[in-house]
Design a protein around this motif. Structure first.
Motif, PDB file in Angstrom:
ATOM      1  N   THR A  53      79.008  75.149 -23.012  1.00 62.76           N
ATOM      2  CA  THR A  53      79.248  74.983 -21.592  1.00 62.76           C
ATOM      3  C   THR A  53      80.542  74.203 -21.408  1.00 62.76           C
ATOM      4  O   THR A  53      80.624  73.047 -21.810  1.00 62.76           O
ATOM      5  CB  THR A  53      78.071  74.228 -20.939  1.00 62.76           C
ATOM      6  N   LEU A  70      87.658  69.026 -18.503  1.00 59.85           N
ATOM      7  CA  LEU A  70      87.394  69.902 -17.359  1.00 59.85           C
ATOM      8  C   LEU A  70      86.877  69.093 -16.177  1.00 59.85           C
ATOM      9  O   LEU A  70      87.303  69.306 -15.036  1.00 59.85           O
ATOM     10  CB  LEU A  70      86.400  70.998 -17.743  1.00 59.85           C
ATOM     11  N   ASN A  71      85.966  68.158 -16.437  1.00 60.67           N
ATOM     12  CA  ASN A  71      85.427  67.343 -15.346  1.00 60.67           C
ATOM     13  C   ASN A  71      86.500  66.485 -14.700  1.00 60.67           C
ATOM     14  O   ASN A  71      86.549  66.346 -13.481  1.00 60.67           O
ATOM     15  CB  ASN A  71      84.280  66.473 -15.850  1.00 60.67           C
ATOM     16  N   MET A 109      86.402  80.218 -19.528  1.00 64.27           N
ATOM     17  CA  MET A 109      86.649  80.067 -18.095  1.00 64.27           C
ATOM     18  C   MET A 109      87.070  81.383 -17.442  1.00 64.27           C
ATOM     19  O   MET A 109      86.881  81.565 -16.243  1.00 64.27           O
ATOM     20  CB  MET A 109      87.722  79.003 -17.859  1.00 64.27           C
ATOM     21  N   MET A 161      80.002  78.856 -14.970  1.00 62.93           N
ATOM     22  CA  MET A 161      80.215  78.109 -16.215  1.00 62.93           C
ATOM     23  C   MET A 161      78.888  77.614 -16.794  1.00 62.93           C
ATOM     24  O   MET A 161      78.652  77.696 -17.999  1.00 62.93           O
ATOM     25  CB  MET A 161      81.121  76.905 -15.982  1.00 62.93           C
ATOM     26  N   ASN A 162      78.027  77.100 -15.924  1.00 61.90           N
ATOM     27  CA  ASN A 162      76.756  76.576 -16.411  1.00 61.90           C
ATOM     28  C   ASN A 162      75.808  77.693 -16.846  1.00 61.90           C
ATOM     29  O   ASN A 162      75.028  77.516 -17.779  1.00 61.90           O
ATOM     30  CB  ASN A 162      76.109  75.692 -15.354  1.00 61.90           C
ATOM     31  N   THR A 168      81.683  72.783 -18.886  1.00 60.13           N
ATOM     32  CA  THR A 168      81.533  71.621 -18.009  1.00 60.13           C
ATOM     33  C   THR A 168      81.053  70.380 -18.762  1.00 60.13           C
ATOM     34  O   THR A 168      81.010  69.301 -18.173  1.00 60.13           O
ATOM     35  CB  THR A 168      80.564  71.923 -16.860  1.00 60.13           C
ATOM     36  N   THR A 169      80.713  70.508 -20.033  1.00 60.28           N
ATOM     37  CA  THR A 169      80.367  69.323 -20.816  1.00 60.28           C
ATOM     38  C   THR A 169      81.604  68.653 -21.392  1.00 60.28           C
ATOM     39  O   THR A 169      81.485  67.608 -22.031  1.00 60.28           O
ATOM     40  CB  THR A 169      79.404  69.673 -21.973  1.00 60.28           C
ATOM     41  N   PHE A 188      88.844  68.467 -12.505  1.00 62.35           N
ATOM     42  CA  PHE A 188      88.333  68.728 -11.160  1.00 62.35           C
ATOM     43  C   PHE A 188      88.248  67.457 -10.329  1.00 62.35           C
ATOM     44  O   PHE A 188      88.524  67.475  -9.132  1.00 62.35           O
ATOM     45  CB  PHE A 188      86.942  69.373 -11.219  1.00 62.35           C
ATOM     46  N   LEU A 216      81.468  76.764 -10.949  1.00 61.28           N
ATOM     47  CA  LEU A 216      80.601  75.870 -11.714  1.00 61.28           C
ATOM     48  C   LEU A 216      79.274  76.535 -12.060  1.00 61.28           C
ATOM     49  O   LEU A 216      78.743  76.345 -13.162  1.00 61.28           O
ATOM     50  CB  LEU A 216      80.360  74.576 -10.929  1.00 61.28           C
ATOM     51  N   THR A 243      79.901  63.902 -17.348  1.00 55.38           N
ATOM     52  CA  THR A 243      79.970  64.396 -18.725  1.00 55.38           C
ATOM     53  C   THR A 243      78.858  63.802 -19.573  1.00 55.38           C
ATOM     54  O   THR A 243      78.214  64.508 -20.356  1.00 55.38           O
ATOM     55  CB  THR A 243      81.343  64.061 -19.337  1.00 55.38           C
TER      56      THR A 243
END
Length: 177
Positions: free
Chosen positions: A94, A101-102, A24, A83-84, A96-97, A105, A80, A162
């Protein structure tokens, strides 16, 4: 060593330190910062033009009252996107998977919109809990059901996001084996 299909989604660690923190921070280090010179270099100028155009496109459908959200929306989108893009590099993951983290947010942003909506327009915000023309006997039951669904919404959306992000990776791994 036999690994399960879902082991690829575990949060990687090195010497007990979670690598999600490093993942991050690294993209923010890669963005050049503008200097106090009259003329910036090409990379900073290109970055500024990209951010200006992106912000214009982001705020195009919003009225003037929505423009105060420009900084937080732009920061979230760039974060985002970074990150992706990091996940496209080989031997990386990643962030965001990860459900944490999801949810990290989803819940604060949902809570902020609920609090701001209740503060600015309380009757309109509470009006969503009861549809028009509801029979009197169903009013208490519908309010309870709508309140529960309203509270569960960020959790459901975070889990769905996710699951959608990990489904593609899992499908690729299944096809590869």
């Amino acid at each position: 060593m036999a690994l399960g299909f879902f082991d690829q989604f575990l949060s990687p660690t090195h010497l007990g330190i979670p690598l999600i923190l490093i993942a991050m921070v690294i993209p923010w280090i890669l963005y050049p910062s503008p200097s106090n010179r009259w003329l910036n270099n090409r990379l900073v100028t290109l970055q500024g033009q990209f951010f200006n155009r992106f912000t214009q496109q982001l705020l195009l459908p919003l009225n003037q009252g929505g423009h105060k959200w420009a900084l937080i929306l732009m920061s979230l989108m760039v974060f985002l996107l970074s990150m992706n893009m990091l996940g496209l590099l080989p031997y990386t993951f990643t962030p965001t998977t990860q459900l944490s983290l999801n949810m990290g947010f989803a819940v604060p942003f949902w809570l902020a919109t609920v609090i701001i909506g209740m503060r600015n327009q309380p009757t309109a915000a509470l009006g969503h809990l009861l549809p028009e023309g509801t029979p009197v006997l169903l009013i208490p039951v519908l309010i309870i059901i709508e309140t529960i669904s309203f509270i569960i919404r960020p959790i459901a959306l975070g889990v769905r996001l996710t699951a959608n992000l990990t489904a593609g990776h899992l499908l690729i791994q299944l096809i590869a084996t």
